[in-house]
Design a protein around this motif. Structure first.
Motif, mmCIF file in Angstrom:
data_model
loop_
_atom_site.group_PDB
_atom_site.id
_atom_site.type_symbol
_atom_site.label_atom_id
_atom_site.label_comp_id
_atom_site.label_asym_id
_atom_site.label_seq_id
_atom_site.Cartn_x
_atom_site.Cartn_y
_atom_site.Cartn_z
ATOM 1 N N GLY A 197 26.535 20.749 8.790
ATOM 2 C CA GLY A 197 26.810 22.148 8.623
ATOM 3 C C GLY A 197 28.053 22.326 7.639
ATOM 4 N N PHE A 198 28.751 23.337 7.456
ATOM 5 C CA PHE A 198 29.642 23.750 6.445
ATOM 6 C C PHE A 198 30.880 24.273 6.979
ATOM 7 C CE2 PHE A 198 25.177 24.196 5.532
ATOM 8 C CZ PHE A 198 24.978 23.628 4.247
ATOM 9 N N THR A 199 32.079 24.202 6.096
ATOM 10 C CA THR A 199 33.325 24.890 6.415
ATOM 11 C C THR A 199 33.267 25.781 5.109
ATOM 12 O OG1 THR A 199 34.625 23.551 4.855
ATOM 13 C CG2 THR A 199 34.325 23.128 7.115
ATOM 14 N N LYS A 200 33.733 27.041 5.673
ATOM 15 C CA LYS A 200 33.625 28.114 4.673
ATOM 16 C C LYS A 200 35.116 28.585 4.564
ATOM 17 C CE LYS A 200 31.306 32.516 3.443
ATOM 18 N NZ LYS A 200 32.402 33.474 3.794
ATOM 19 N N VAL A 201 35.467 28.577 3.516
ATOM 20 C CA VAL A 201 36.917 29.220 3.572
ATOM 21 C C VAL A 201 37.047 30.362 2.467
ATOM 22 C CG1 VAL A 201 39.401 28.673 2.807
ATOM 23 C CG2 VAL A 201 38.106 26.842 3.683
ATOM 24 N N THR A 202 37.566 31.556 2.705
ATOM 25 C CA THR A 202 37.393 32.699 2.195
ATOM 26 C C THR A 202 38.919 33.309 1.947
ATOM 27 O OG1 THR A 202 35.382 33.148 3.101
ATOM 28 C CG2 THR A 202 36.530 35.106 2.020
ATOM 29 N N ARG A 203 39.157 33.596 0.711
ATOM 30 C CA ARG A 203 40.477 34.109 0.588
ATOM 31 C C ARG A 203 40.179 35.721 0.156
ATOM 32 N NH1 ARG A 203 44.768 31.663 -3.339
ATOM 33 N NH2 ARG A 203 46.389 33.158 -2.951
ATOM 34 N N ASP A 204 41.016 36.814 0.444
ATOM 35 C CA ASP A 204 40.840 38.003 0.083
ATOM 36 C C ASP A 204 41.572 38.394 -1.031
ATOM 37 O OD1 ASP A 204 40.825 40.554 -0.191
ATOM 38 O OD2 ASP A 204 41.491 41.211 1.631
ATOM 39 N N LEU A 205 41.033 38.242 -2.321
ATOM 40 C CA LEU A 205 41.691 38.510 -3.424
ATOM 41 C C LEU A 205 41.610 39.911 -4.221
ATOM 42 C CD1 LEU A 205 41.237 35.030 -5.263
ATOM 43 C CD2 LEU A 205 43.124 35.634 -4.105
#
Lengths: 559, 155
Positions: A297-305
């Motif tokens: 699987g994967f981890t996905k980290v998203t930041r709102d920039l």
């Protein structure tokens, strides 16, 4: 007990068991340390009887040589070398069994006190490996208090030992279990903390994906950034966050496969929220592996920039505008200096030529004229450049202007030319706008003079006006505000016109379409018009056909 | 020196000046410049250097290209002013360099002022040199002499 077959060797040696009786009878005791059976003491006879008649496992060791007697139960338990050992010296046992037992026996002989010896293991067919026996060794006294032998009763305490061992094991297991429980609790606590931490983070969307990119968990940050609640997003593919064009171009698939191959994939770009609005996301996708190194699987980290992106874009835009302005300024300075230098250079050159021809009246006239016209041209240029640079000054007040009055002023300024050329001016009623009066006058004046200047035959100048919306002209000017109404003012003439391919160049400063001796001018007039229209947030366009006429259209925003 | 032996016309046609015929094929040059004063100044300077040179004039790039549509027109060198209406000197240079038979003709750019970027740009496009128009005929004569000596293989 009162067996008829009991053999009475002597008054005190009475053996019930046939086999034991035979054993005693056949043994040649004369050569043994005990001597002829008839000489055995009463204590010995009694003890041997007791030993051989007992049903529980017992043994008797007699004399300092520890001559052994044992019963059937003892024999069965300890697999003694029967019948060789029966009645022989103890040391002839010669096994570990003897090694364990003999010190205890010898101690009894010596001290006359009972001892207990333990033999833990005993290997015998049919008997479980793990057995434990306790040997209770009791002294048998002769007349006069001397220890004649040792009576050994065997008690099996396997169960006790076993249960003790079991207990110990259970205790150990319990201890281990306790540690495990503690560790588990610790782990659970830390997992809880981790989950809570992940859940509570608001600034980052932290998502777990399966190996196909389907969403397995969701935190508050993800909800805040992307707008979906946990229940509506779990199980959906993460490509849902991508713009349609990115999805069509396979960006989500590409990122997943890059993360699979390289362990990690990073990307910045526009993403879509639930409500369709966009945000600028900075994402990191990290592959998760099992112990066999398969991607699970994967981890996905998203930041709102988005804010940073907007600020950056704005800064870039400002920098770009500044760069464009600088370039314009540089170009202006270059072209201005070029155009100003040109008449000056000619004056210098013609003065030099004139010096050599001062005696020639014809040459004198010719070159003085040239010098004079160059000087006039220079003066006109300086005035135009000054006008142009003044237009760019900001901070001038916008006031309500009646464009009809402005046009009338412009017409009256050119009254002389109009009457000389017998020009016809046709005009519509013009609206009132917000603007800088002086600049509007200059704009109208320049456009009118342009039409009068580049004329052939009788000039006909038509000035018409209509209202349009930004939406109608957005194809011509992509930067237009589509909601804004504009007044469209057209200056159309029947003059010499121009080739349509020069339509873009026409507003460039110092750009001329004709050589100076055909049409006088500084090349600044239309550049000035463009600048004025720009200052008024409007647009200007030129359309021409060589020999047929020119049309200049200006769009100025209405309130 | 006397008054120059030619008259200027608004039609920038061909002026044939051959005061000192050498007997060989005379050197020919083309000046592309919209400014009539500059055409005259250029001509005076060239005469000072070598009166036998044939000088053609074109009022701008469009006229020059029209001239080149005649395949027999093949000057030994070309001078192009940067600042011209319709088609500027750089565009004109590009167009001329597109014509195969003209590719080897040395081209000299000319302008009143000099912008280093412009010099680099025109050299990259194949111009052999760049002359900043001087405020004196004698200096221009020297500059033209140098250019011709260095770049034009004499017939």
């Amino acid at each position: 007990m009162n067996d008829d077959k009991a053999v009475r060797f002597s008054s005190s040696l009475v053996i019930l068991n046939q086999e034991a009786r035979d054993l005693i009878a056949r043994k040649n005791w004369k050569d043994s340390p005990l001597g002829d059976i008839k000489t055995w003491s009463g204590h010995l006879n009694f003890s041997v009887s007791l030993c051989l008649n007992a049903t529980q496992p017992v043994a008797l060791w007699w004399s300092s040589e520890l001559v052994i007697f044992y019963n059937e139960a003892f024999r069965d338990l300890f697999c003694v070398d029967h019948p060789r050992l029966f009645g022989s010296k103890g040391e002839q046992i010669g096994s570990k069994f003897w090694d364990v037992l003999s010190p205890s026996l010898k101690s009894v002989l010596k001290n006359g006190k009972a001892t207990v010896a333990q033999q833990i293991t005993h290997e015998n067919a049919g008997i479980p490996k793990e057995h434990s026996f306790v040997f209770h060794n009791t002294p048998v006294f002769e007349d006069g208090g001397k220890v004649g032998g040792v009576f050994t009763a065997v008690l099996e305490n396997t169960k006790a030992i076993f249960s003790q061992k079991m207990l110990q094991k259970i205790e150990e297991d319990e201890a281990r279990l306790k540690i495990l429980i503690e560790q588990n609790e610790e782990l659970k606590k830390s997992e809880d903390r981790y989950v809570r931490m992940t859940e509570e983070i608001l600034d980052y969307a932290i998502i777990l994906l399966d190996k196909d990119g389907s969403i397995l968990n969701w935190n508050r940050g993800a909800e805040k950034i992307k707008g979906y609640s946990e229940s509506e997003i779990i199980g959906k593919n993460f490509s849902i966050f991508y713009l349609d064009e990115d999805r069509q171009n396979g960006l989500p698939v590409e990122l997943i496969s890059r993360a699979k191959q390289e362990g990690r994939a990073m990307h910045e770009g526009w993403r879509k929220r639930k409500d369709g609005s966009k945000f600028w996301g900075s994402i990191v996708i990290t592959a998760l592996h099992d112990e066999k190194n398969n991607v699970i699987g994967f981890t996905k980290v998203t930041r709102d920039l988005t804010e940073r992106k907007i600020a950056e874009d704005k800064m870039r835009q400002h920098a770009l505008e500044l760069e464009v302005k600088n370039k314009q300024l540089e170009q202006f300075a270059y072209i201005a200096s070029h155009d100003l230098q040109e008449p000056l250079r000619k004056i210098q050159t013609f003065v030099q030529v004139l010096e050599m021809k001062l005696n020639d009246p014809e040459a004198r006239k010719k070159y003085f004229e040239r010098i004079n016209s160059s000087a006039k041209r220079m003066s006109a240029l300086i005035q135009s450049v000054l006008n142009y640079s003044r237009i760019s000054q900001h901070g001038e007040l916008f006031t309500t202007i009646d464009l009809n009055a402005i046009l009338e002023n412009a017409i009256s300024d050119y009254e002389l030319v109009i009457s000389e050329k017998d020009a016809i001016i046709q005009r519509d009623n013009l609206p009132t706008i917000k603007g800088i009066p002086l600049q509007m006058s200059q704009l109208f004046s320049n456009l009118l003079s342009n039409s009068l200047k580049f004329s052939k035959g009788q000039p006909v100048v038509k000035i018409s006006s209509s209202q349009v919306t930004g939406k109608e002209i957005v194809r011509l000017f992509p930067s237009v505000d589509t909601a804004q109404p504009y007044v469209k003012i057209v200056f159309a003439d029947n003059g010499i016109g121009f080739d349509q391919r020069y339509a873009d160049k026409i507003f460039t400063i110092f750009q001329r379409l004709h050589s100076r001796d055909e049409y006088a001018g500084t090349g600044i007039g239309l550049a000035l018009c463009k600048r004025i229209v720009d200052n008024h947030f409007g647009y200007i366009a030129a359309k021409g056909e060589a020999g047929k006429g020119s049309t200049f259209t200006i769009y100025l925003p209405l309130e | 020196m006397s008054v120059l032996p030619f008259k200027y016309s608004k039609i920038y046609g061909l002026f044939m000046i051959n005061l000192r015929s050498t007997g060989n094929e005379p050197l020919q040059c083309l000046l592309i410049d919209d400014d009539v004063d500059d055409q005259e100044i250029f001509f005076m300077a060239l005469q000072e250097y070598n009166a036998s040179i044939l000088c053609h004039f074109a009022g701008d790039g469009v006229i020059a290209l029209d001239k080149f549509s005649d395949n027999s027109f093949l000057p030994n060198c070309i001078f192009i002013d940067i600042n011209m209406p319709r088609m500027n000197g750089v565009e004109c240079l590009e167009e001329i360099k597109k014509i195969e038979r003209l590719r080897c003709i040395p081209i000299c750019m000319m302008s009143t002022s000099v912008d280093p970027n412009m010099v680099a740009q025109t050299k990259a496009l194949g111009a052999a040199d760049f002359i900043v128009k001087p405020p004196s005929i004698s200096i221009l004569t020297e500059l033209l002499r140098q250019f011709i000596v260095l770049n034009v293989p004499l017939a």
